[in-house]
Motif scaffolding. Sequence first.
Motif, short mmCIF file in Angstrom:
data_model
loop_
_atom_site.label_atom_id
_atom_site.label_comp_id
_atom_site.label_asym_id
_atom_site.label_seq_id
_atom_site.Cartn_x
_atom_site.Cartn_y
_atom_site.Cartn_z
N TRP A 161 -64.34 51.26 8.21
CA TRP A 161 -63.38 52.23 8.72
C TRP A 161 -63.71 53.65 8.33
CZ3 TRP A 161 -59.86 51.46 12.36
CH2 TRP A 161 -59.54 50.14 12.69
N ALA A 162 -64.51 53.85 7.33
CA ALA A 162 -64.86 55.21 6.90
C ALA A 162 -66.33 55.25 6.50
CB ALA A 162 -63.97 55.65 5.74
N GLY A 163 -67.19 54.72 7.40
CA GLY A 163 -68.59 54.57 7.05
C GLY A 163 -69.53 55.58 7.67
N ALA A 164 -69.04 56.41 8.58
CA ALA A 164 -69.93 57.35 9.24
C ALA A 164 -69.21 58.67 9.52
CB ALA A 164 -70.46 56.76 10.55
N PRO A 165 -69.88 59.78 9.23
CA PRO A 165 -71.20 59.90 8.63
C PRO A 165 -71.21 59.38 7.18
CG PRO A 165 -70.50 62.00 9.61
CD PRO A 165 -69.29 61.11 9.53
N ALA A 166 -72.29 58.75 6.79
CA ALA A 166 -72.41 58.22 5.43
C ALA A 166 -72.98 59.29 4.51
CB ALA A 166 -73.33 57.01 5.43
N PRO A 167 -72.58 59.29 3.23
CA PRO A 167 -73.14 60.26 2.29
C PRO A 167 -74.65 60.10 2.14
CG PRO A 167 -71.18 59.23 1.37
CD PRO A 167 -71.55 58.44 2.60
N THR A 168 -75.35 61.20 1.98
CA THR A 168 -76.76 61.15 1.62
C THR A 168 -76.93 60.92 0.13
OG1 THR A 168 -76.81 63.57 1.37
CG2 THR A 168 -77.45 62.68 3.51
N HIS A 169 -75.93 61.31 -0.66
CA HIS A 169 -75.97 61.15 -2.11
C HIS A 169 -74.57 60.79 -2.60
CE1 HIS A 169 -78.74 64.32 -0.82
NE2 HIS A 169 -79.53 64.03 -1.84
N GLU A 170 -74.47 59.79 -3.49
CA GLU A 170 -73.22 59.46 -4.16
C GLU A 170 -73.47 59.54 -5.66
OE1 GLU A 170 -70.51 56.39 -2.39
OE2 GLU A 170 -72.39 55.77 -1.42
N ILE A 171 -72.88 60.52 -6.31
CA ILE A 171 -73.10 60.76 -7.73
C ILE A 171 -71.80 60.49 -8.48
CG2 ILE A 171 -73.61 62.52 -9.47
CD1 ILE A 171 -75.35 63.88 -7.30
#
Length: 256
Positions: A161-171
């Motif tokens: 449900w909240a997958g796009a756009p996907a993060p390029t980085h998750e910190i």
Amino acid sequence: MRGPYDRCTMTPGDGTTGKDLGAPLGAPSDRQGPMFVVLDGIDGCGKTTQAGRLVDWLKTRDHGAEPLHLREPGSTVLGERLREMLLEPSVQIGRGTLALLFAAARRQTLEELVAPALSEGRDVVIERFHASTFAYQGGPPPLDEVGAFAEPKLLELLRGWAGAPAPTHEIVLDIDPEDSFARALAREGGGADRFESRGLEFQQRVARGMRRYVDLVPTAVLVNARGDEDEVAQGVRDAVSRAWVTGLHAGGAHGH
């Protein structure tokens, strides 16, 4: 090849997990294309401070587009209304319902703000994302709690449900819960909302959830947030650079 359930261990000396992210770059202008960077972590870990510093660093890139700085919940009308509701202790909402609300608000943010910014070539930095929902609304529920999501179902919900756009980085900023809890309580108005008022034990559970999320998600990385502000900022920049140069971003800004 690292699988989605491979465990990550801390790499001594660099402030990030043992995921093979390559060598850091010296300047953000060394990379091409917009970045969608998530800064996550438990309350009091320094997300807002480090997000602001990361935005300032990204402004040095050569493409000239102003980075977009967002927060969750918030940034959209729907998100801000949800934030107001969450900060009201008298409003009691189950963990499963909260996960659904966060997924809906996040989808609105992605469609209304993130996707247009990325299409314009703007970097996006957001405070909180899937790791927060996973850590706060996931995990083993109390025996008397109904409607909470198991880990696989919660990840499926968030990606679906909240997958796009996907993060390029998750910190994920990693800090001792005792230290972060003290910081959160020291903030103006700290300790009043439904999360911070639950005490240190709750913060400890959330911290375990954050680390579990990093274990499960290949593109997520822990950054040591126990140092001073400058040290943490350097760790964040290094994590962004490493992930970018090794291609973890490929297709992430515009796909699932």
